[in-house]
Design an enzyme around this catalytic site. Sequence first.
Site, mmCIF file in Angstrom:
data_model
loop_
_atom_site.group_PDB
_atom_site.id
_atom_site.type_symbol
_atom_site.label_atom_id
_atom_site.label_comp_id
_atom_site.label_asym_id
_atom_site.label_seq_id
_atom_site.Cartn_x
_atom_site.Cartn_y
_atom_site.Cartn_z
ATOM 1 N N CYS A 35 -6.570 2.024 5.583
ATOM 2 C CA CYS A 35 -7.195 0.657 6.082
ATOM 3 C C CYS A 35 -6.343 0.214 7.525
ATOM 4 O O CYS A 35 -5.698 0.925 7.603
ATOM 5 C CB CYS A 35 -6.908 -0.496 5.083
ATOM 6 S SG CYS A 35 -5.015 -0.964 5.251
ATOM 7 N N CYS A 70 -2.531 -0.011 7.591
ATOM 8 C CA CYS A 70 -1.767 1.358 7.424
ATOM 9 C C CYS A 70 -1.943 2.330 8.798
ATOM 10 O O CYS A 70 -1.198 2.919 9.004
ATOM 11 C CB CYS A 70 -2.337 1.867 6.074
ATOM 12 S SG CYS A 70 -1.791 1.040 4.890
ATOM 13 N N GLU A 75 1.110 3.799 1.871
ATOM 14 C CA GLU A 75 1.476 4.388 3.165
ATOM 15 C C GLU A 75 2.603 3.637 3.691
ATOM 16 O O GLU A 75 3.458 3.831 4.375
ATOM 17 C CB GLU A 75 0.277 4.316 4.135
ATOM 18 C CG GLU A 75 -1.010 4.963 3.863
ATOM 19 C CD GLU A 75 -2.012 4.067 2.958
ATOM 20 O OE1 GLU A 75 -1.638 3.375 2.201
ATOM 21 O OE2 GLU A 75 -3.219 4.208 3.547
ATOM 22 N N HIS A 130 0.858 -1.266 0.011
ATOM 23 C CA HIS A 130 0.023 0.070 0.120
ATOM 24 C C HIS A 130 0.976 1.086 0.045
ATOM 25 O O HIS A 130 2.230 1.252 0.545
ATOM 26 C CB HIS A 130 -1.052 -0.002 1.299
ATOM 27 C CG HIS A 130 -1.923 -0.804 1.255
ATOM 28 N ND1 HIS A 130 -3.203 -0.880 1.966
ATOM 29 C CD2 HIS A 130 -2.285 -1.928 0.247
ATOM 30 C CE1 HIS A 130 -3.939 -1.775 1.577
ATOM 31 N NE2 HIS A 130 -3.607 -2.374 0.620
#
Lengths: 154, 154
Positions: free
Chosen positions: B84, B87, B56, B54
């Site tokens: 999410c 993260c 992040e 992801h």
Amino acid sequence: MDLKFEKYMNLALIEARKAYDLNEVPVGAVVVYKDNIIGSGFNKREITNNALAHAEIIAINEACKNLNSWRLIDCDIYITLEPCPMCVGAIINSRIKKIIYGAQDFKSGSLGSVFNIFDFKFNHKPEIISGVLETKSASLLKDFFSKLRLDKLK
Amino acid sequence: MDLKFEKYMNLALIEARKAYDLNEVPVGAVVVYKDNIIGSGFNKREITNNALAHAEIIAINEACKNLNSWRLIDCDIYITLEPCPMCVGAIINSRIKKIIYGAQDFKSGSLGSVFNIFDFKFNHKPEIISGVLETKSASLLKDFFSKLRLDKLK
């Protein structure tokens, strides 16, 4: 209890002891696919200076590389300690089938200790088995923190 | 609103567009320390075949490496989409000071959409600013999913 649970949790404990020997909080994890270890890791936050370097993240990263897939749909993860939000989130994102863990974590545990993430609706919900070799895992952590306090008094 | 917020969110949006161009769900992130970008990333789940990739996580990983520290205590993270659980968990673990995000994520968002993780007690609680350049971020996501549906009809 399934004997397989103890077998793989013992392997996760071997990982946790590697962390212990490096003065890291002793947590270990293994990812199992069709009775093979396809990822393993232990906490390396201090030695790598990296907030992401939890046992589970290292093991999941290795498992994705080995299967060449972000979907670990037929994989189980064995963790010596109840996972934190980051690690439960990584388990959700990778669609791991089953989480088997040992000791509870009252500081960050997100499968019931601080809260249970699966009280909320996400697009994946793994099966969860807790308390496997809990005493061994908790003792290792207790020893570590006792040693840390003693070292500070020296 | 602080002009700085829009400046850095625009840089996160540039990251998100890199994802878009590679047929990845367009999410971008930057980590800012003393007015410098020390980490940036965009979603690469499909091209890397990795559930951890992801925006992040990539940005936080780079920031830890750049500061040579797992503690990003004086850093802020700008994300085009509500994070999410994985993260937000990484943000808690890295002690990031402030989360600034754009659009809401009703599927995985853990700052109010699916649930708010900070309704529970963790050992770090960042300041949270939402809705920064929300329309730009949401439009990019909407375009992406429309294109995806069209491609499937072809």
